[in-house]
Every structure is written in C-alpha cells, then in structure tokens.
Motif scaffolding. Structure first.
Motif, PDB file in Angstrom:
ATOM      1  N   SER A  10       0.831  -1.212   0.000  1.00 16.50           N
ATOM      2  CA  SER A  10       0.000   0.000   0.000  1.00 16.50           C
ATOM      3  C   SER A  10       0.860   1.254   0.000  1.00 16.50           C
ATOM      4  CB  SER A  10      -1.060  -0.020   1.111  1.00 16.50           C
ATOM      5  OG  SER A  10      -0.437  -0.090   2.351  1.00 16.50           O
ATOM      6  N   ALA A  11       2.068   1.173   0.563  1.00 22.01           N
ATOM      7  CA  ALA A  11       2.983   2.317   0.444  1.00 22.01           C
ATOM      8  C   ALA A  11       3.413   2.486  -1.010  1.00 22.01           C
ATOM      9  CB  ALA A  11       4.206   2.110   1.336  1.00 22.01           C
ATOM     10  N   LEU A  12       3.645   1.376  -1.685  1.00 19.32           N
ATOM     11  CA  LEU A  12       4.102   1.442  -3.080  1.00 19.32           C
ATOM     12  C   LEU A  12       2.993   1.931  -4.012  1.00 19.32           C
ATOM     13  CD1 LEU A  12       6.262  -1.807  -3.281  1.00 19.32           C
ATOM     14  CD2 LEU A  12       7.051   0.558  -3.133  1.00 19.32           C
ATOM     15  N   VAL A  39      12.926  -5.472   3.764  1.00 17.16           N
ATOM     16  CA  VAL A  39      12.082  -5.592   2.574  1.00 17.16           C
ATOM     17  C   VAL A  39      12.964  -5.656   1.321  1.00 17.16           C
ATOM     18  CG1 VAL A  39      10.238  -4.491   1.252  1.00 17.16           C
ATOM     19  CG2 VAL A  39      10.294  -4.260   3.741  1.00 17.16           C
ATOM     20  N   PHE A  40      12.655  -6.603   0.457  1.00 18.03           N
ATOM     21  CA  PHE A  40      13.410  -6.747  -0.793  1.00 18.03           C
ATOM     22  C   PHE A  40      12.439  -6.901  -1.953  1.00 18.03           C
ATOM     23  CE2 PHE A  40      15.510  -8.961   2.622  1.00 18.03           C
ATOM     24  CZ  PHE A  40      16.823  -8.551   2.532  1.00 18.03           C
ATOM     25  N   PHE A  41      12.710  -6.192  -3.024  1.00 14.75           N
ATOM     26  CA  PHE A  41      11.993  -6.478  -4.276  1.00 14.75           C
ATOM     27  C   PHE A  41      12.707  -5.783  -5.421  1.00 14.75           C
ATOM     28  CE2 PHE A  41       9.989  -2.723  -2.512  1.00 14.75           C
ATOM     29  CZ  PHE A  41       9.876  -1.870  -3.589  1.00 14.75           C
ATOM     30  N   SER A  42      12.295  -6.142  -6.629  1.00 14.32           N
ATOM     31  CA  SER A  42      12.929  -5.483  -7.765  1.00 14.32           C
ATOM     32  C   SER A  42      11.874  -4.892  -8.690  1.00 14.32           C
ATOM     33  CB  SER A  42      13.823  -6.463  -8.523  1.00 14.32           C
ATOM     34  OG  SER A  42      13.042  -7.479  -9.077  1.00 14.32           O
ATOM     35  N   ILE A  43      12.322  -3.932  -9.467  1.00 16.02           N
ATOM     36  CA  ILE A  43      11.473  -3.286 -10.471  1.00 16.02           C
ATOM     37  C   ILE A  43      12.096  -3.638 -11.819  1.00 16.02           C
ATOM     38  CG2 ILE A  43      10.639  -1.067 -11.343  1.00 16.02           C
ATOM     39  CD1 ILE A  43      11.103   0.080  -8.515  1.00 16.02           C
ATOM     40  N   THR A  44      11.359  -4.368 -12.626  1.00 20.78           N
ATOM     41  CA  THR A  44      11.919  -4.824 -13.899  1.00 20.78           C
ATOM     42  C   THR A  44      11.408  -3.957 -15.038  1.00 20.78           C
ATOM     43  OG1 THR A  44      11.928  -7.042 -12.994  1.00 20.78           O
ATOM     44  CG2 THR A  44      12.270  -6.853 -15.358  1.00 20.78           C
ATOM     45  N   GLU A  62      12.388   4.947  -0.445  1.00 18.97           N
ATOM     46  CA  GLU A  62      12.043   5.892   0.627  1.00 18.97           C
ATOM     47  C   GLU A  62      10.658   5.605   1.192  1.00 18.97           C
ATOM     48  OE1 GLU A  62      12.742   9.781  -1.056  1.00 18.97           O
ATOM     49  OE2 GLU A  62      14.870   9.246  -1.228  1.00 18.97           O
ATOM     50  N   ALA A  63       9.703   5.323   0.300  1.00 17.01           N
ATOM     51  CA  ALA A  63       8.328   5.063   0.749  1.00 17.01           C
ATOM     52  C   ALA A  63       8.297   3.833   1.654  1.00 17.01           C
ATOM     53  CB  ALA A  63       7.420   4.861  -0.458  1.00 17.01           C
ATOM     54  N   VAL A  64       9.066   2.811   1.278  1.00 11.25           N
ATOM     55  CA  VAL A  64       9.061   1.576   2.070  1.00 11.25           C
ATOM     56  C   VAL A  64       9.747   1.801   3.412  1.00 11.25           C
ATOM     57  CG1 VAL A  64       9.877  -0.803   2.162  1.00 11.25           C
ATOM     58  CG2 VAL A  64       8.917   0.089   0.046  1.00 11.25           C
ATOM     59  N   ARG A  65      10.846   2.552   3.385  1.00 10.79           N
ATOM     60  CA  ARG A  65      11.568   2.824   4.642  1.00 10.79           C
ATOM     61  C   ARG A  65      10.688   3.584   5.633  1.00 10.79           C
ATOM     62  NH1 ARG A  65      16.737   4.288   1.772  1.00 10.79           N
ATOM     63  NH2 ARG A  65      17.733   2.269   1.480  1.00 10.79           N
ATOM     64  N   VAL A  70       9.574  -1.088   9.296  1.00 13.66           N
ATOM     65  CA  VAL A  70      10.570  -1.465   8.282  1.00 13.66           C
ATOM     66  C   VAL A  70      11.950  -0.995   8.748  1.00 13.66           C
ATOM     67  CG1 VAL A  70      11.398  -1.010   5.930  1.00 13.66           C
ATOM     68  CG2 VAL A  70       8.989  -1.500   6.337  1.00 13.66           C
ATOM     69  N   GLN A  71      12.890  -1.946   8.782  1.00 13.78           N
ATOM     70  CA  GLN A  71      14.255  -1.588   9.197  1.00 13.78           C
ATOM     71  C   GLN A  71      15.114  -1.209   7.999  1.00 13.78           C
ATOM     72  OE1 GLN A  71      15.837  -4.863  11.326  1.00 13.78           O
ATOM     73  NE2 GLN A  71      14.206  -4.800  12.838  1.00 13.78           N
ATOM     74  N   SER A  72      14.939  -1.962   6.923  1.00 16.17           N
ATOM     75  CA  SER A  72      15.732  -1.631   5.741  1.00 16.17           C
ATOM     76  C   SER A  72      14.968  -2.028   4.490  1.00 16.17           C
ATOM     77  CB  SER A  72      17.078  -2.359   5.774  1.00 16.17           C
ATOM     78  OG  SER A  72      16.856  -3.739   5.738  1.00 16.17           O
ATOM     79  N   ALA A  73      15.293  -1.363   3.402  1.00 20.37           N
ATOM     80  CA  ALA A  73      14.644  -1.676   2.127  1.00 20.37           C
ATOM     81  C   ALA A  73      15.709  -1.778   1.047  1.00 20.37           C
ATOM     82  CB  ALA A  73      13.651  -0.584   1.773  1.00 20.37           C
ATOM     83  N   LEU A  74      15.619  -2.849   0.276  1.00 17.47           N
ATOM     84  CA  LEU A  74      16.564  -3.067  -0.810  1.00 17.47           C
ATOM     85  C   LEU A  74      15.745  -3.174  -2.089  1.00 17.47           C
ATOM     86  CD1 LEU A  74      19.750  -4.007  -0.491  1.00 17.47           C
ATOM     87  CD2 LEU A  74      18.848  -6.116  -1.385  1.00 17.47           C
TER      88      LEU A  74
END
Ligand SMILES: Nc1ncnc2c1ncn2[C@@H]1O[C@H](COP(=O)(O)OP(=O)(O)OP(=O)(O)O)[C@@H](O)[C@H]1O
Ligand SMILES: [Mg+2]
Length: 376
Positions: A10-12, A39-44, A62-65, A70-74
C-alpha cells in the motif's frame, strides 16, 4: 512492530511511475519479500528506460523505509532486455522473467574493477567458498588488489569463513562500503541479513540482489573480484553468467565421478554464455593424515585432472583434504592468511598464479584486457 507485505504494497501504491500510473499498477514489480523488518523487491523495466525509472526506485525505497516497522529496504532496478536487443513479449506482472542476453552482448563492467571471475561448481559442498577465499588471498599475495563477493544468497558463507560480524557502513546514504579483511574488500548478503533467517528468493529477486551487490557497493579500484557462487546451474548462476561481466570462471570439483558430472554441467553452462573457463581445481584431491602425514587417495585422486584434459580446460591444481584447511576455514582463519608459510598456502598461491596467467591469456585472446598490475 511487525510489518507485512500488504503494508509495503500500500505504500508502493502511492509511488508514481512513468506513464501516469502508480508503481503497483505498472506491472513492473517482482514479488515483495518481507523478512524480519527487511524488505526486498525489484522493479523490472526496459533497459532503454532505466534512467527514467531510477527516481522511481529511489522513491519506492524511501516510501518503504517510511513504513512503520521497516528496518531496511533493498530495491533494485532490473533491465528487462539489453538496450538495442529485439523487444521481448511482455511477461505477465509478477511472473519470473529472465532478461534476454544475446551471447555476443557482454554486460557493462563494474566501474573500477578490471576483472571479475566466478568460483563455481555444479554441486554443493565441494569447497567453492573455501577455494574462493584462499584463491582471493593467493591473488592478493601476487600483489593484486582483490575483492571477494559472496553471490551465494541462499547460503552465504563469507561471514563465517572470514569471521565477519560487523555490518557494512553506508556511504552517502545508499551505497555500501565493503568490509575489509586480510587486505580483501568483501561483500556478502550475509552481512545484511541475519544468518538464521531462511531466505526465499525468486528469479527476479536473485538478479536484483546480485546486481545491487555488484553495482551499489563502493568497491573502489580492484585488479580482480572473486565471486563465490552458489552451487548448481540455476537462476543465480545464469544471472551471474549473463549479467556480470565475467572474465572467466574457475570450476571446483572433488575427484569422484559424481561431482565431475556436475562440474561438467558447470563448465558447459559457462561455455554456453561465452565465459571462458579459466580452469578446474581438484579439491579434497587426496587425504593427508594430520597425525602421520601419510597420503591416501580416498576419492580416487586425479579425476578432475583427466576431466580437465577431456574438456580442453586448464588444470589449476590439487588441494588435499586436510583437517587444518577445514578447521581454519570454518573458524574464519583461512590458511593462506593465517599460515602463509605452510604447504596449503603454497598450493593455493600456485593455483592463484595459474588463474592470473589464464586471465592474462584470456585478455590476449581478444577480450577486453584486464589491467592487472603485478608487483610480485
Ligand atoms: N580441502 C579441504 N580440506 C578439508 N576440508 C575442506 C576442504 N575444502 C573444503 N573443506 C570443508 O568442506 C566444507 C564445505 O566447504 P565449502 O563451504 O567451501 O563448500 P561449498 O562448495 O562452498 O559449499 P556450498 O555448496 O554449500 O556453498 C567446509 O566445512 C570446509 O571447511
Ligand atoms: Mg559455498
């Protein structure tokens, strides 16, 4: 507070993407993995549109952080196809996609890194990580500036093999600084994720994690980067072979027939993607009794040597099965660094010298020349 995938999505949904859509509607997201506040994900996206999407990647991170818990976002951008390649049929949103990489299309290099080499095998537990660490140290002893990247995102070993407990520092907010150990610059996903956390990686995630460790880490100037590969010939290996500008691969095998069949698969995979096989290392080649020093060929010594000849790839050397190698390796004190005058260190340095010679040879054979400065 525990955070779940729903909150992240929902942040995304509030992040805008090119074309007037939101990030969640654009059909570019990989599966979103949330473990333990990380949190991990990719944008293809299409390779030609990467520049356009970079601000979106940043905004997504930034939105996920900002999501509580949320501690970290990759978040990584993954190119759907190489610029200039024929367009591909769009895959359905969320489906695992593999970018097209024509064999003649070498991926861009890692800035500052003269040569990237993979240490691989078809099979698990044959000693890739042990070989990668000691080979890297052997190359260091030849006067090279060496990096070591743990691409085994399923079971990272470098934190243990080098007894690294600290977390990498960030530079300028987003880029990571490798950890320095025994003169090597080291990076592993294991530095970022708790060792006990089981990670489930899907196709695009594998690519983003590896791409990020290659390109968003301040490696500095390196003569060579040694990459410790996960076992097998699956997604991660293909990603490496296709997305990483590999100058060559070192294949590790034990002498048994079974391991050799897997080694053959490994060799075939690198040949298929036009990555030169720098040679084969026979690990646990013979048993050296730590008490009496007697040697026995428990695995039928010499198999890898013959296989190398059969496959027309160089044979780089034999490493004995020895308690010291295991004990030192598993307690974070690799033999080349901690017993530099010993027999094992000599064996690894000899292998390193052959790898260096092969690298120089590979450059001479028409590939982009690695600028290796040797002050031996
Ligand atoms: N030459 C050797 N003599 C004795 N023990 C060894 C030798 N090489 C590796 N080992 C030991 O064998 C085990 C497996 O080695 P290592 O982790 O390097 O293999 P790997 O191929 O990287 O495994 P994986 O496929 O799980 O990544 C470790 O305990 C290591 O210490
Ligand atoms: Mg390993």
């Amino acid at each position: 507070m525990t955070v779940g995938k729903e909150q992240v999505l929902s942040a995304l949904a509030r992040v805008s993407a090119p074309g007037g859509r939101t990030l969640t509607d654009a059909g570019v997201l990989s599966d979103v993995v949330v473990t333990d506040g990380k949190v991990f994900f990719s944008i293809t996206v299409d390779a030609a549109a990467v520049k356009l999407w970079e601000p979106v990647r940043k905004a997504a991170e930034e939105a996920v952080r900002a999501v509580p818990g949320v501690q970290s976002a990759l978040v990584a951008l993954t190119a759907e196809r190489a610029a200039g390649a024929a367009p591909q049929q769009a895959a359905p949103a969320g489906a695992a996609r593999r970018p097209a990489h024509p064999a003649d299309n070498t991926p861009p290099g890692v800035p500052g890194v003269a040569a990237v080499i993979a240490v691989a095998s078809g099979k698990g537990g044959v000693g890739k990580s042990t070989t990668a660490v000691n080979l890297a140290l052997g190359l260091r002893d030849l006067g090279m500036k060496v990096g070591l990247l743990d691409a085994d995102i399923y079971g990272p070993s470098l934190p243990k093999l080098l007894a690294i407990k600290e977390k990498p520092q960030t530079v300028g907010g987003t880029r990571l600084k490798p950890i320095s150990r025994y003169g090597l610059s080291v990076m592993s996903i294991g530095f970022l994720i708790d060792e006990e956390t089981p990670m489930i990686w899907r196709g695009p995630m594998v690519m983003s994690a590896i791409t990020q460790m290659l390109r968003e880490v301040e490696w500095g100037k390196l003569d060579v980067m040694v990459v410790d590969m996960p076992p097998g010939t699956g997604d991660a290996q293909l990603t490496m072979a296709q997305q990483v500008p590999l100058k060559g691969a070192v294949i590790v095998s034990t002498p048994q027939d079974l391991a050799l069949i897997d080694a053959r698969r490994g060799i075939a995979m690198f040949k298929r993607v036009n990555v030169p096989v720098l040679g084969l290392v026979e690990n646990m080649s013979y048993f050296l009794c730590p008490n009496c020093g007697e040697r026995s060929d428990i695995f039928g010594h010499g198999g890898a040597h013959k296989e190398a000849e059969r496959q027309g790839v160089p044979f780089l050397g034999e490493v004995p099965l020895h308690m010291t190698i295991r004990e030192k390796s598993d307690s974070g004190l690799p033999v080349v660094a901690t017993e530099p005058d010993g027999e094992h260190a000599r064996i690894y340095r000899d292998i390193a010298a052959r790898v260096r010679d092969q690298l120089v040879g590979a450059a001479g054979a028409g590939r982009a020349a690695p600028k290796i400065v040797i002050e031996a």
